[in-house]
Design an enzyme around this catalytic site. Structure first.
Site: not given
Length: 1176
Positions: A734, A737-738, A846
């Site tokens: 994303g 980052g990864q 979230d």
């Protein structure tokens, strides 16, 4: 002319022209006004005459009633005196200059001076002017010989009287004043006051008498006028020696000399004031006072006497040589020592006394407006000094507002109610004949809101005090303006802002113990003391008591418990300012028992795997280990089996013919918890295929549940992640980052590595905040962080891997059967995880399907992930946020209202609604419509999807989707709700349709991959909120939002999704509100506020005089989500007086704003201010 009126007005020097002086030359003028100009003390009111001194009796009453005053020899007949004028009196101008001549000066009175006219017939002095012999001038007065000089006409008749003018030495003429016969009198000039000569009628015998004229002492004594000694003595009227000596007065020769007291007012000057009538001396002739001796009657002994001949030219016309006379009056000094004409007193310099010194100096002072201002100092001097007070260079006088007082050596200024105009530099000047000294101090008058007011220039001082129309009188001002008032025994204390002079350090107590937090205060009463926790005032309750007194405030907690943990703030206030102090209280105890029931899995013939939950509260200290206890059906006693650090344990060597139960205790440094609930009775040797499906939720067909050690993680900046882990395939990616699969080199365990792109210090700080929060969230339902590394532009978080994928992806799987029973299991686990988060004082903010992950692909166990938006509520007070996903965000977030734990409960309600129905309650065709649906809280159960849902489920949802957050259920109430308390084993398992869920998930996937999801920033188009950003960290800065980049379509590709947000336009930082100058009182608090705009969110650094500020208890920095930034300086001291700068930086540039903090120090300074210019 009648010169009595002159007593009521001041004489202005040098106001008459030469022609006017000539016109007024023959007139006699009041010489007392002249004496007042040269040092005669003034009274506070010019019309008021101070009470007479014994040595200077008032003779005015005699002038009105008695026509003639008898002399000491009994003769009161002036005609008898005048009869012998031809034998003894010589003209003024015929005296010899050799030194036998005694000028009319002020000399000591140890010996009785000779009268001017009362002598034997053979020695009768002649009148000074052209006077008829039939009349005799009146004596100048008579005083006591032991104390003050005697008048010219009151001496014993046996001694030769001295004429006023210059007489021949054959008769040894006596001076006009009272002089000892053996001492050489001083001439009639005016001398410097440093010699302290005494006036004619009232001087101390020890002081040097002043001459009548301005004559240098080394030369031959001059006569009454200013005459050079080498030449023929000049008469009293400044006549050249070659000419015929002029009479003492300017009377015509044909006229008769008239005495001072017996003449008509128009022709004769008024008598001297404040003298007894019996001792009043008479003037000899109608001499001008400016050129003959002046009577020094109203002078204090300690002050400089005035010479007899120093009349102001404005009142007295001068004869020839006026300019020379002025120079002599200004420059001449007393007779030099050693000269034949010098007195004994002149030869003793020690008679001058000691210069003033300040034994106690003035001290700087702070007072509040309206309070009393008192300045005091102590002066020692000999003779006593004249005291003058000034404020900012302007002389102070006693008024109805200001009282100047002198009590012995103690001098003071008192103002009953201080006003801003009273601030400034105060100076006290003490002056006497031997010298002068001064002391000064700075006075500040504070207005009540001084601690928080913004800096402004001091207002101009308004003229509250009436200005005097009278010119200052040098050297004697204090006598006229100072009222003598006893000083108070104890000076009042200056007003002070509150101070916390004693306060406890952070405390850690055991549960059940009592706690006392005491703050000792000082300052001007009344002081209000308030205890606060989480910015809310603490009120008395069953367990907490607050006691306030003038000495301080005490907070008592009778039996400390877990809920008493936190930061306590003591706020003290008075009208001058405020101050606060904080103390952190930690209540430590043994942990709570592990939550839930231990569960056995992977049961084999002689072994099994036991798993359990962590403690809901760790007791204020991290749980170090767990103690596993076992019970079997034979011994029927609980025994400790083993101790381990993780929440699972592989039990070996079990006997197949017995049944077992297990329970677990948590251990920290403060003790061991109570045991957990007992596990169900477990028997060995049963067929594995007969194991109940209930075990599915805790087991995995392929591998055991990973054992996780709860660790407190710190970011490792010294080593790399590759030093400890092998980095394998990528699991997802994303914009953040990864995600990679990691294998720990030491143990071979599988972890997930989340690699963040962190280019700026702010981005790195955001990630550190997330790690810090995860360190507090050790619970089986929450994903764990076990390690962290920081490299150049990356931070790596090593996380517990959850490989089951997103919850909603798991539900729509073909082999998954969705029933309301499964929904209960999921919602119960979600509630348990969120409950633990809330107990730690944290909100997740979230919660959405993407952040609920299944532990494996077959069971129903889940974990909550992604705490990047989590916030601490403990010390946040009224927290507002501007981020979230529109579909799951609560109305208070959209409306930018304070949030709370109930904000997460709204999201749980939305998740539950979707879970049981496959429908989203608020999703619209676009974000604006979705947000409008959320703010209006419009939803229903009308769809046919709810026909199969129980009423308990609907009630559960209804109690969560309340617009008013106060009416929503909390996690504890959720877990106690009838729907979640149902027996899932025995309840009906009616299958629910997954078609709607599949459609919903397809739409969600399209939104994520089709760039359709936007953050709350879109609210700006609705004119509701502007400038709202996407994800932000706990310090208020947003992290990078996810763009349209599609994630990998692997099973775990949805594992660490960021909050989806719309990109905002990039803007260079700027200040929409800048900091402003402040002026505060020492000991109070100062606060600089500004508002920062820009995107990406700027990093903020504060500077003090170009030195960066590190946050501490003294310097506190607040930076909220809306860009408001504050620097709070508590307990301000003098060192904080500096220039402060706020600097905002992002990738596009930087901006700064600067302001100054001015601290009014309360310390008493001993240094004196700068010397003022000498007063004229």
């Amino acid at each position: 002319m009648d010169f009595r009126a002159n007593l009521q007005r001041q004489v202005k020097p040098k106001t008459l022209s030469e022609e006017e002086r000539k016109v007024h030359g023959p007139q006699q003028v009041d010489f007392r006004s002249v004496l007042a100009k040269k040092g005669t003390p003034k009274t506070p009111v010019p019309e008021k005459v101070p009470p007479p001194k014994p040595a200077t009796p008032d003779f005015r009453s005699v002038l009105g009633s008695k026509k003639k005053l008898p002399t000491e020899n009994g003769s009161n007949n002036t005609e008898a005196l005048n009869a012998k004028a031809a034998e003894g009196l010589k003209p003024v101008g015929n005296a010899q200059p050799s030194g036998f001549l005694k000028p009319v000066g002020n000399a000591k009175l140890a010996d009785t001076p000779k009268p001017l006219s009362s002598t034997k017939p053979a020695e009768t002095p002649k009148p000074l002017g052209n006077v008829k012999p039939a009349e005799t001038p009146k004596p100048l007065g008579s005083t006591k010989p032991a104390e003050t000089p005697k008048p010219l006409g009151s001496t014993k008749p046996a001694e030769t009287p001295k004429p006023l003018g210059n007489v021949k030495p054959a008769e040894t003429p006596k001076p006009l004043g009272n002089i000892k016969p053996t001492e050489t009198p001083k001439p009639l000039g005016s001398t410097k006051p440093a010699e302290t000569p005494k006036p004619l009628g009232s001087t101390k015998p020890a002081e040097t008498p002043k001459p009548l004229g301005n004559v240098k002492p080394a030369e031959t004594p001059k006569p009454l006028g200013n005459v050079k000694p080498a030449e023929t003595p000049k008469p009293l009227g400044n006549v050249k020696p070659a000419e015929t000596p002029k009479p003492v007065s300017n009377a015509k020769p044909a006229e008769t000399l008239k005495p001072v007291g017996n003449a008509k007012p128009a022709e004769t000057p008024k008598p001297l004031s404040n003298v007894k009538p019996a001792e009043t001396p008479k003037l000899v002739g109608n001499a001008k006072p400016a050129e003959t001796s002046k009577p020094l009657d109203n002078a204090k002994p300690a002050e400089a006497p005035k010479p007899l001949g120093n009349a102001k030219p404005a009142e007295i016309p001068k004869p020839t040589g006026k300019e020379e006379l002025k120079k002599e009056i200004k420059n001449d000094v007393n007779c030099k020592k050693g000269h034949a004409g010098a007195t004994d007193s002149e030869k003793r310099p020690e008679s001058r006394g000691t210069a003033p010194t300040f034994e106690e100096k003035l001290q700087d002072l702070h007072v509040a407006e309206g309070q009393k201002l008192l300045l005091q100092c102590r002066v020692s001097s000999d003779p006593p000094a004249t005291i003058t007070w000034t404020l900012n260079g302007k002389t102070l006088k006693t008024t109805k507002f200001i009282v100047l007082s002198q009590e012995g050596s103690l001098c003071s200024v008192s103002i009953e109610k201080a006003l801003p105009e009273d601030r400034g530099l105060y100076k006290c000047v003490a002056k006497n004949s031997a010298g002068q000294a001064e002391s000064s101090c700075q006075v500040t008058v504070d207005v009540p809101d001084a601690p928080t007011s913004e800096n402004a220039k001091a207002p101009e001082m308004k003229a509250r005090r009436p200005k005097s129309s009278l010119p200052p009188v040098l050297g004697t001002e204090s006598d006229a303006t100072v009222k003598k008032k006893p000083a108070p025994k104890t000076p009042p204390k200056a007003a002070m802002p509150p101070q916390i002079i004693q306060f406890p350090e952070d405390q850690k107590v055991r549960a059940g113990e009592s706690v006392e937090l005491f703050g000792k205060v000082a300052g001007t009463q009344p002081i209000t003391c308030t205890w606060m926790k989480f910015r809310k005032q603490i009120q008395d309750s069953e367990h907490i008591k607050v006691e306030n007194s003038e000495q301080g405030s005490k907070l008592t907690i009778r039996a400390a418990r877990q809920e008493h943990c936190g930061c306590y703030t003591l706020l003290v206030e008075n009208k001058l300012g405020s101050r606060q102090a904080q103390v952190n209280l930690t209540v430590v105890d043994k942990p709570d028992p592990p939550a839930g029931t231990p569960c056995a899995s992977d049961i084999r013939s002689s072994s099994l795997t036991l798993s359990w939950y962590g403690s809901s509260y760790d007791g204020g200290s991290a749980v170090q280990s767990y103690s596993v206890e076992i019970w079997d059906s034979v011994d029927k006693t609980w025994k400790e089996l083993a101790t381990c650090r993780s929440t699972s344990f592989n039990v070996q060597d079990l006997l197949p013919d017995r049944e077992y139960k297990f329970r677990v205790r948590a251990i920290n440094v403060y003790g061991t918890s109570e045991p957990s609930q007992e596990s169900e009775l477990t028997a060995l040797g049963e067929k594995p295929e007969e194991e109940p499906k209930d075990e599915v939720e805790v087991s995995d067909d392929d591998e055991k549940e990973p054992e996780v050690d709860y660790r407190t993680v710190t970011v490792n900046t010294e080593q790399k992640v590759s030093d400890f882990y092998d980095i394998e395939e990528r699991l997802g990616s994303g914009k953040f980052g990864q995600v990679f699969r990691l294998v720990e080199k030491k143990t071979g365990k599988i972890w997930a590595g989340k690699f963040f792109k962190a280019y700026s210090a702010k981005e790195k700080e955001n990630i550190r905040q997330e790690i810090s929060i995860m360190n507090c969230l050790h619970h089986p339902k929450l994903v764990q962080c076990v390690d962290a590394f920081e490299e150049k532009a990356n931070i790596v978080m090593v996380l517990e891997i959850v490989s089951g994928g997103e919850l909603f992806e798991r539900i729509i799987d073909e082999d998954f059967e969705l029933t309301e029973r499964e929904c209960i299991k999921y919602m119960k686990q979600i509630s348990e995880g969120v409950e633990y988060i809330h107990k730690q004082g944290i909100v997740h903010l979230d919660l959405k399907p993407e952040n609920i992950m299944c532990v494996n692909k077959t069971g129903t166990r889940i974990k909550l992930i992604d705490f990047g938006l989590a916030r601490r509520l403990e010390n946040a007070g009224s927290l507002k946020v501007l981020f979230g996903t529109p579909e799951f965000v609560a109305p208070e977030v959209i409306n930018y209202e304070p949030i709370g734990y109930a904000t997460d409960m709204w999201s749980i309600g939305v998740i539950c609604y979707i879970l049981v129905s496959g429908l989203s309650p608020f999703m619209g065709d676009n974000d604006n419509e979705t947000l409008a649906n959320v703010t209006s809280a419009t939803w229903d159960f009308d769809d046919e999807a709810f026909d199969e849902i129980s009423d308990d489920a609907k009630d559960f949802i209804s109690n969560l989707l309340k617009k008013d957050m106060k009416n929503r259920l909390n996690c504890t109430q959720c877990l106690q709700h009838p729907w979640l308390m149902k027996d899932t084993k025995n309840m009906e398992a009616k299958k629910l349709s997954k078609d709607r869920m599949k459609k919903y998930m397809a739409r969600r996937k399209w939104q994520k991959t089709g760039n359709a999801v936007r953050a709350i920033g879109r609210l700006s188009s609705m004119a509701m909120i502007s400038g709202l950003s996407g994800r932000k960290s706990s310090t208020g800065s947003p992290t990078s939002p996810l763009n349209a980049e599609k994630l990998e379509s692997e099973d775990v590709s949805q594992a660490f999704l960021e909050a989806v947000a719309e990109e905002k336009p990039h803007v260079k930082p700027y200040f929409s509100k800048t900091i402003r100058d402040l002026e505060v009182v020492e000991g109070s608090a100062a606060r600089f506020d500004c508002k920062i705009e820009g995107y990406p969110d700027p990093e903020v650094v504060w500077f003090k005089d170009d030195q960066s500020i590190r946050e501490s208890r003294h310097f506190q920095i607040d930076y909220d989500e809306d860009g408001n930034c504050s620097l709070i300086i508590s307990d301000v001291c003098g060192d904080d007086d500096a220039k402060y700068t706020c600097k905002a930086v992002n990738s596009l540039g930087e901006a700064t704003c600067t302001a100054e903090l001015i601290v009014e120090t309360m310390e008493e300074g001993e240094g004196e201010g700068g010397e003022e210019e000498e007063e004229e």
